[in-house]
Design a protein around this motif. Structure first.
Motif, PDB file in Angstrom:
ATOM      1  N   LEU A 168      70.594  58.036 -17.411  1.00  0.00           N
ATOM      2  CA  LEU A 168      69.612  57.008 -17.078  1.00  0.00           C
ATOM      3  C   LEU A 168      68.219  57.509 -17.433  1.00  0.00           C
ATOM      4  N   ILE A 169      67.474  56.699 -18.186  1.00  0.00           N
ATOM      5  CA  ILE A 169      66.128  57.105 -18.612  1.00  0.00           C
ATOM      6  C   ILE A 169      65.137  55.978 -18.344  1.00  0.00           C
ATOM      7  N   ASP A 170      64.082  56.293 -17.614  1.00  0.00           N
ATOM      8  CA  ASP A 170      62.978  55.361 -17.362  1.00  0.00           C
ATOM      9  C   ASP A 170      61.863  56.173 -16.717  1.00  0.00           C
ATOM     10  N   TYR A 171      60.624  55.803 -16.975  1.00  0.00           N
ATOM     11  CA  TYR A 171      59.502  56.559 -16.413  1.00  0.00           C
ATOM     12  C   TYR A 171      58.808  55.809 -15.285  1.00  0.00           C
ATOM     13  N   ASP A 172      59.257  54.600 -14.986  1.00  0.00           N
ATOM     14  CA  ASP A 172      58.543  53.722 -14.069  1.00  0.00           C
ATOM     15  C   ASP A 172      59.092  53.826 -12.647  1.00  0.00           C
ATOM     16  N   ARG A 173      58.233  53.467 -11.682  1.00  0.00           N
ATOM     17  CA  ARG A 173      58.633  53.401 -10.277  1.00  0.00           C
ATOM     18  C   ARG A 173      58.805  51.942  -9.863  1.00  0.00           C
ATOM     19  N   LEU A 174      59.594  51.732  -8.836  1.00  0.00           N
ATOM     20  CA  LEU A 174      59.822  50.377  -8.331  1.00  0.00           C
ATOM     21  C   LEU A 174      58.586  49.861  -7.616  1.00  0.00           C
ATOM     22  N   GLU A 175      58.135  48.682  -8.036  1.00  0.00           N
ATOM     23  CA  GLU A 175      57.009  48.011  -7.414  1.00  0.00           C
ATOM     24  C   GLU A 175      57.515  46.773  -6.685  1.00  0.00           C
ATOM     25  N   LEU A 176      56.686  46.261  -5.804  1.00  0.00           N
ATOM     26  CA  LEU A 176      57.080  45.086  -5.028  1.00  0.00           C
ATOM     27  C   LEU A 176      57.446  43.923  -5.937  1.00  0.00           C
ATOM     28  N   ALA A 177      56.712  43.771  -7.041  1.00  0.00           N
ATOM     29  CA  ALA A 177      56.974  42.662  -7.965  1.00  0.00           C
ATOM     30  C   ALA A 177      58.335  42.776  -8.635  1.00  0.00           C
ATOM     31  N   ASN A 178      58.931  43.979  -8.665  1.00  0.00           N
ATOM     32  CA  ASN A 178      60.240  44.160  -9.291  1.00  0.00           C
ATOM     33  C   ASN A 178      61.387  43.626  -8.446  1.00  0.00           C
ATOM     34  N   ILE A 179      61.201  43.642  -7.131  1.00  0.00           N
ATOM     35  CA  ILE A 179      62.323  43.503  -6.208  1.00  0.00           C
ATOM     36  C   ILE A 179      63.070  42.182  -6.359  1.00  0.00           C
ATOM     37  N   ALA A 180      62.361  41.096  -6.656  1.00  0.00           N
ATOM     38  CA  ALA A 180      63.011  39.782  -6.733  1.00  0.00           C
ATOM     39  C   ALA A 180      64.096  39.740  -7.802  1.00  0.00           C
ATOM     40  N   ARG A 181      64.010  40.625  -8.818  1.00  0.00           N
ATOM     41  CA  ARG A 181      64.983  40.568  -9.913  1.00  0.00           C
ATOM     42  C   ARG A 181      65.813  41.840 -10.050  1.00  0.00           C
ATOM     43  N   HIS A 182      65.489  42.860  -9.305  1.00  0.00           N
ATOM     44  CA  HIS A 182      66.119  44.173  -9.475  1.00  0.00           C
ATOM     45  C   HIS A 182      67.322  44.325  -8.548  1.00  0.00           C
ATOM     46  N   VAL A 183      68.266  45.210  -8.921  1.00  0.00           N
ATOM     47  CA  VAL A 183      69.416  45.456  -8.051  1.00  0.00           C
ATOM     48  C   VAL A 183      69.019  46.237  -6.801  1.00  0.00           C
ATOM     49  N   CYS A 184      67.895  46.953  -6.853  1.00  0.00           N
ATOM     50  CA  CYS A 184      67.433  47.729  -5.703  1.00  0.00           C
ATOM     51  C   CYS A 184      66.499  46.885  -4.847  1.00  0.00           C
ATOM     52  N   GLY A 185      66.344  47.280  -3.581  1.00  0.00           N
ATOM     53  CA  GLY A 185      65.587  46.479  -2.633  1.00  0.00           C
ATOM     54  C   GLY A 185      64.319  47.148  -2.144  1.00  0.00           C
ATOM     55  N   THR A 186      63.746  46.571  -1.089  1.00  0.00           N
ATOM     56  CA  THR A 186      62.469  47.065  -0.574  1.00  0.00           C
ATOM     57  C   THR A 186      62.573  48.497  -0.046  1.00  0.00           C
ATOM     58  N   GLY A 187      63.758  48.914   0.356  1.00  0.00           N
ATOM     59  CA  GLY A 187      63.937  50.286   0.818  1.00  0.00           C
ATOM     60  C   GLY A 187      63.755  51.313  -0.272  1.00  0.00           C
ATOM     61  N   ASP A 188      63.696  50.861  -1.528  1.00  0.00           N
ATOM     62  CA  ASP A 188      63.525  51.775  -2.663  1.00  0.00           C
ATOM     63  C   ASP A 188      62.122  51.717  -3.259  1.00  0.00           C
ATOM     64  N   LEU A 189      61.220  50.982  -2.640  1.00  0.00           N
ATOM     65  CA  LEU A 189      59.865  50.864  -3.181  1.00  0.00           C
ATOM     66  C   LEU A 189      59.212  52.237  -3.371  1.00  0.00           C
ATOM     67  N   GLY A 190      58.556  52.415  -4.504  1.00  0.00           N
ATOM     68  CA  GLY A 190      57.876  53.670  -4.798  1.00  0.00           C
ATOM     69  C   GLY A 190      58.751  54.712  -5.454  1.00  0.00           C
ATOM     70  N   ARG A 191      60.066  54.520  -5.408  1.00  0.00           N
ATOM     71  CA  ARG A 191      60.966  55.497  -6.011  1.00  0.00           C
ATOM     72  C   ARG A 191      61.031  55.296  -7.526  1.00  0.00           C
ATOM     73  N   TYR A 192      61.343  56.367  -8.243  1.00  0.00           N
ATOM     74  CA  TYR A 192      61.636  56.206  -9.655  1.00  0.00           C
ATOM     75  C   TYR A 192      62.861  55.306  -9.793  1.00  0.00           C
ATOM     76  N   LYS A 193      62.824  54.409 -10.752  1.00  0.00           N
ATOM     77  CA  LYS A 193      63.950  53.503 -10.962  1.00  0.00           C
ATOM     78  C   LYS A 193      65.228  54.275 -11.271  1.00  0.00           C
ATOM     79  N   THR A 194      65.090  55.388 -12.007  1.00  0.00           N
ATOM     80  CA  THR A 194      66.261  56.194 -12.333  1.00  0.00           C
ATOM     81  C   THR A 194      66.998  56.653 -11.076  1.00  0.00           C
ATOM     82  N   LYS A 195      66.232  57.151 -10.107  1.00  0.00           N
ATOM     83  CA  LYS A 195      66.854  57.709  -8.904  1.00  0.00           C
ATOM     84  C   LYS A 195      67.389  56.623  -7.991  1.00  0.00           C
ATOM     85  N   ALA A 196      66.686  55.495  -7.917  1.00  0.00           N
ATOM     86  CA  ALA A 196      67.162  54.390  -7.089  1.00  0.00           C
ATOM     87  C   ALA A 196      68.444  53.794  -7.666  1.00  0.00           C
TER      88      ALA A 196
END
Length: 433
Positions: free
Chosen positions: A178-206
């Motif tokens: 898994l490769i990505d440099y971005d962190r989860l932002e609030l605006a991502n949550i509506a479409r992402h498989v991860c939720g608010t409990g993962d906010l601020g985490r690197y997308k790779t790790k979440a």
């Protein structure tokens, strides 16, 4: 408390039994989590690979030569609880005691739970099977033994890449990069498989945690890097993959992945959504056997099919520094999650067909259907698709909410995939300007 359920992995029970036989140590502290106010427990003998959303609670596992009766087991559980409390183990929630024994080659057990000072009650133990049984319901459609040794690299873990990763893990893929440099932002949550409990985490790790939640037996390597700035490191990470999924949000990264695909001859699937997810397209690149990304995505073609700008981070990277944040944010145009799903699902279908190609599987017939390398999807009759016919009842022409496989030949003079053709000079490079 009504009868409750306790889940534990079979291989962990086997491991502590073998340790009991070898060392004589018959008691270990478990790592337990409680759900639904003591209705369900999950217990581990070592730290789980993924984060758990339940409440931690105290637990003890003991192997015995012979399992006591229920009444004697209750008394033993109380005694073990007292010992734990005397040793400073306190829990405001439940305390879980599990007793095991092997008798006549059969595993026997009691499991008891109580509040700190309450009465113990016996629950029902459920054992999680090993890898071979995890996807038993896929047998006959897609033999997971075909896929468990495959390695898939996924670059870009936004709304599309994250859902593709989860679906491939659910299908039985055994190894991921898994490769990505971005962190989860609030605006991502509506479409992402991860939720608010993962906010601020690197997308790779979440997303890694999400994959382990589907299959704890898989192997996941991750890297938090921008491939455009770390191309050589990206090559090292991806060169041993059986398939690459390109789910990035900019054309430069896609062309870099195209070059990796061609250099190491790794089949690669490119998926993207267009402005406000009005539609999207998917390209499968079989290196030097069909068109590559550069064969299709010329300057003129890119001008007619603008990629979706879904995050302020992406918009800022593609905008000059002197442009204000307000103006940058105004360029962000996000579509619905339900508009991303069909595009992600097509990528998954093509990935599974590619990885199981030529092998006996229930999806082998799709090899005859998915013969095109380039696919177009429209969610709404807007912009690029404004003049397309209404869906209605017809199926002879491309319309919204229907995949259209486009026949696209390899470009004989392509500067990327034609091995006999020199690469373009820098001034002719598609990103030089």
């Amino acid at each position: 408390m009504n009868s409750y359920l306790v889940y534990m992995h079979q291989e962990q029970v086997q491991a502590i039994y073998q340790n009991f036989i070898a060392s004589g140590i018959n008691t270990i502290r478990g790592i337990a989590f409680e759900f639904d106010d003591g209705d369900v427990f999950h217990i581990y003998t070592s730290e789980p690979k993924t984060q758990i959303s339940g409440y931690p609670c105290a637990s003890l596992i003991q192997f015995l030569d012979r399992l006591p009766t229920n009444e004697a087991g209750l008394a033993m559980a109380k005694q073990l609880r007292n010992t734990m409390q005397n040793n400073g183990v306190n829990s405001s929630r439940h305390i879980l005691i599990i007793l095991f024994s092997i008798e006549d080659g059969q595993l026997k057990h009691h499991v008891f739970a109580s509040r700190a000072e309450g009465e113990f009650q016996e629950g029902v133990m459920k054992f999680l099977p090993g890898r071979s049984e995890l996807y038993s319901r896929s047998k006959g459609i897609l033999e997971t033994s075909i896929l468990e040794n495959c390695k898939v690299g996924i670059v870009g873990l936004g709304s599309g890449g994250s859902s593709i990763a989860v679906e491939l893990a659910k299908a039985g893929i055994g190894n991921f990069v898994l490769i990505d440099y971005d962190r989860l932002e609030l605006a991502n949550i509506a479409r992402h498989v991860c939720g608010t409990g993962d906010l601020g985490r690197y997308k790779t790790k979440a997303v890694k945690d999400a994959l382990y939640g589907k299959n704890p037996h898989i192997q996941v390597d991750s890297a938090e890097l921008d491939i455009n700035e770390n191309l050589e490191q990206t090559k090292i990470l991806l060169k041993d993959c059986n398939l690459i999924i390109a789910a990035t949000d900019n054309d430069r990264s896609r062309f870099n992945l195209n070059s990796i695909s061609l250099e190491y001859r790794i089949p690669t699937i490119f998926g993207r959504a267009l402005t406000r997810a009005i539609g999207g397209d998917v390209l499968r690149v079989r290196p030097h056997q069909g068109p590559c990304l550069r064969c299709i995505f010329t300057k003129d073609f890119l001008a007619t099919r603008k990629q979706e700008i879904s995050t302020s981070t992406q918009a800022r990277k593609d905008t000059p520094a002197y442009v204000s944040d307000e103006e940058v944010n105004a360029t962000v145009q996000v579509g619905l999650s339900s508009d991303i799903v069909p595009i992600s699902n097509m990528v998954v279908k093509l990935a599974l067909v590619e990885l199981s190609k030529g092998r006996a599987s229930g999806i082998a017939s799709l090899e005859e259907d998915l013969i095109a390398n380039f696919y177009i999807w429209a969610n709404r009759r807007e912009q690029t698709y404004a003049e397309w016919p209404k869906m209605e009842y017809g199926s002879r022409t491309p319309s919204i909410l229907r995949w259209y496989g486009a026949k696209w030949e390899r470009n004989a003079t392509c500067p990327a995939c034609n091995e006999d053709h020199e690469l373009l000079d820098e001034e002719d490079n598609i990103f030089a300007s």
